[in-house]
Design a protein around this motif. Structure first.
Motif, mmCIF file in Angstrom:
data_model
loop_
_atom_site.group_PDB
_atom_site.id
_atom_site.type_symbol
_atom_site.label_atom_id
_atom_site.label_comp_id
_atom_site.label_asym_id
_atom_site.label_seq_id
_atom_site.Cartn_x
_atom_site.Cartn_y
_atom_site.Cartn_z
ATOM 1 N N MET A 198 0.854 -1.192 0.000
ATOM 2 C CA MET A 198 0.000 0.000 0.000
ATOM 3 C C MET A 198 0.888 1.240 0.000
ATOM 4 N N PRO A 199 0.643 2.204 -0.921
ATOM 5 C CA PRO A 199 1.497 3.392 -0.964
ATOM 6 C C PRO A 199 1.340 4.241 0.271
ATOM 7 N N GLU A 200 2.424 4.914 0.622
ATOM 8 C CA GLU A 200 2.377 5.818 1.764
ATOM 9 C C GLU A 200 1.427 6.977 1.468
ATOM 10 N N THR A 201 0.644 7.353 2.450
ATOM 11 C CA THR A 201 -0.332 8.415 2.267
ATOM 12 C C THR A 201 0.193 9.711 2.855
ATOM 13 N N SER A 202 0.154 10.786 2.069
ATOM 14 C CA SER A 202 0.537 12.093 2.575
ATOM 15 C C SER A 202 -0.694 12.747 3.181
ATOM 16 N N SER A 203 -0.489 13.822 3.926
ATOM 17 C CA SER A 203 -1.621 14.448 4.590
ATOM 18 C C SER A 203 -2.292 15.505 3.728
ATOM 19 N N ARG A 204 -1.529 16.184 2.869
ATOM 20 C CA ARG A 204 -2.074 17.212 1.996
ATOM 21 C C ARG A 204 -1.424 17.119 0.620
ATOM 22 N N ALA A 205 -2.235 17.249 -0.395
ATOM 23 C CA ALA A 205 -1.710 17.247 -1.761
ATOM 24 C C ALA A 205 -1.901 18.619 -2.392
ATOM 25 N N LEU A 250 -13.313 20.519 -14.796
ATOM 26 C CA LEU A 250 -14.027 19.583 -13.927
ATOM 27 C C LEU A 250 -13.421 18.190 -14.037
ATOM 28 N N ALA A 251 -13.162 17.751 -15.257
ATOM 29 C CA ALA A 251 -12.525 16.450 -15.467
ATOM 30 C C ALA A 251 -11.100 16.457 -14.949
ATOM 31 N N GLY A 252 -10.395 17.574 -15.144
ATOM 32 C CA GLY A 252 -9.027 17.666 -14.654
ATOM 33 C C GLY A 252 -8.949 17.572 -13.145
ATOM 34 N N ILE A 253 -9.873 18.213 -12.465
ATOM 35 C CA ILE A 253 -9.904 18.133 -10.999
ATOM 36 C C ILE A 253 -10.152 16.700 -10.555
ATOM 37 N N ALA A 254 -11.104 16.034 -11.186
ATOM 38 C CA ALA A 254 -11.396 14.643 -10.827
ATOM 39 C C ALA A 254 -10.165 13.766 -11.008
ATOM 40 N N THR A 255 -9.510 13.895 -12.154
ATOM 41 C CA THR A 255 -8.330 13.073 -12.445
ATOM 42 C C THR A 255 -7.201 13.351 -11.461
ATOM 43 N N GLY A 256 -6.957 14.620 -11.179
ATOM 44 C CA GLY A 256 -5.890 14.970 -10.245
ATOM 45 C C GLY A 256 -6.169 14.487 -8.837
ATOM 46 N N LEU A 257 -7.389 14.655 -8.366
ATOM 47 C CA LEU A 257 -7.729 14.228 -7.006
ATOM 48 C C LEU A 257 -7.687 12.706 -6.877
ATOM 49 N N GLU A 258 -8.092 12.004 -7.919
ATOM 50 C CA GLU A 258 -8.046 10.536 -7.877
ATOM 51 C C GLU A 258 -6.619 10.021 -7.809
ATOM 52 N N ALA A 259 -5.668 10.770 -8.354
ATOM 53 C CA ALA A 259 -4.265 10.342 -8.338
ATOM 54 C C ALA A 259 -3.573 10.658 -7.021
ATOM 55 N N ALA A 260 -4.097 11.609 -6.271
ATOM 56 C CA ALA A 260 -3.455 12.014 -5.024
ATOM 57 C C ALA A 260 -3.642 10.949 -3.942
ATOM 58 N N VAL A 315 -6.913 15.298 1.509
ATOM 59 C CA VAL A 315 -7.313 16.666 1.172
ATOM 60 C C VAL A 315 -6.292 17.242 0.199
ATOM 61 N N ALA A 316 -6.756 18.171 -0.636
ATOM 62 C CA ALA A 316 -5.858 18.716 -1.654
ATOM 63 C C ALA A 316 -6.219 20.150 -1.987
ATOM 64 N N ALA A 317 -5.186 20.939 -2.227
ATOM 65 C CA ALA A 317 -5.365 22.265 -2.813
ATOM 66 C C ALA A 317 -5.324 22.099 -4.322
ATOM 67 N N VAL A 318 -6.337 22.606 -4.993
ATOM 68 C CA VAL A 318 -6.387 22.564 -6.454
ATOM 69 C C VAL A 318 -6.145 23.970 -6.967
ATOM 70 N N VAL A 319 -5.104 24.112 -7.799
ATOM 71 C CA VAL A 319 -4.728 25.426 -8.323
ATOM 72 C C VAL A 319 -4.469 25.299 -9.819
ATOM 73 N N GLY A 353 5.309 24.532 -0.136
ATOM 74 C CA GLY A 353 5.435 24.890 1.268
ATOM 75 C C GLY A 353 4.264 24.472 2.135
ATOM 76 N N VAL A 354 3.121 24.158 1.520
ATOM 77 C CA VAL A 354 1.927 23.828 2.313
ATOM 78 C C VAL A 354 1.355 22.450 1.985
ATOM 79 N N THR A 355 2.065 21.680 1.155
ATOM 80 C CA THR A 355 1.588 20.343 0.796
ATOM 81 C C THR A 355 2.712 19.332 0.906
ATOM 82 N N ASP A 356 2.331 18.056 0.854
ATOM 83 C CA ASP A 356 3.297 16.970 1.002
ATOM 84 C C ASP A 356 3.543 16.207 -0.296
ATOM 85 N N GLU A 357 2.706 16.417 -1.279
ATOM 86 C CA GLU A 357 2.883 15.787 -2.589
ATOM 87 C C GLU A 357 2.324 16.719 -3.653
ATOM 88 N N LEU A 358 2.865 16.593 -4.861
ATOM 89 C CA LEU A 358 2.403 17.397 -5.980
ATOM 90 C C LEU A 358 1.914 16.497 -7.103
#
Length: 216
Positions: free
Chosen positions: A1-8, A86-96, A100-104, A45-50
């Protein structure tokens, strides 16, 4: 199981840059750094993975623009291109891996890390306005009245599911996904303690890029 970060941090870069007229604006030079690099620098500076969402043909150039000895990125490729943010957000969040994630958007080089931190804290219940776990998003409201949905934080799984549900019935707006969830508006009176309205500035055209260069 991959390690889980707290914020993406999820950067949306899969658009065709039609208003930019020539070239992918994500890698346009701004003060010696690709535009998307400025966004990544501020997210780090505010996330653990990109995670970078993009089209398949963008993968190599975006990796070249972003990866370094001190930073790696995960690329989340749109299975069906040109379905919008909308599709991009879904794809990015599914990969994180983070819950929780900041979407920019990739064209927002002035995004303020302190504001993203405040948004995370509101979502996670770490400020005076303790957030309910049912709250799936915290979205800043621009002084002019619109919602900055690509400068917001989300609970990854429920927001991704809501995006997919909206896409299945051909609803393309990000607010169509939010309408399926409980979410919080971060009013100007809230976020103005952490950032100016410049945090929401985007680079849509070549003229915008020239203005940004002068600011740098």
């Amino acid at each position: 199981m991959p390690e889980t970060s707290s914020r993406a941090g999820v950067i949306i870069a899969g658009g065709f840059s039609t208003r930019f007229r020539g070239g992918d604006k994500a890698v346009a030079d701004l003060d010696g750094t690709p535009l998307i690099g400025h966004v990544a620098d501020r997210l780090e500076g505010v996330t653990d993975e990109l995670v970078v969402n993009c089209r398949a043909e963008q993968v190599d150039v975006l990796r070249d623009a972003l990866e370094s000895e001190s930073r790696t990125i995960q690329v989340a490729v749109d299975q069906t291109p040109d379905r919008g943010p909308l599709a991009g957000i879904a794809t990015g969040l599914e990969a994180a891996s983070a819950p929780v994630a900041a979407v920019v958007a990739c064209d927002m080089p002035f995004v303020e890390p302190a504001l993203l931190e405040a948004l995370f804290e509101r979502l996670e219940g770490g400020d005076a306005h303790d957030s309910d776990e049912r709250t799936a998003a915290v979205v800043p409201k621009h002084p002019d009245g619109w919602f900055e949905t690509t400068h917001a934080v989300y609970r990854a799984e429920p927001m991704a599911d809501a995006c997919r549900a909206a896409l299945e019935v051909d609803e393309g707006k990000i607010l169509a996904a939010l309408d399926r969830l409980e979410w919080t508006v971060f009013e100007p009176a809230d976020w103005s303690r952490y950032a100016t309205v410049d945090s929401f500035d985007s680079i849509d055209t070549r003229a915008d890029l020239e203005v940004a260069r002068k600011r740098f």
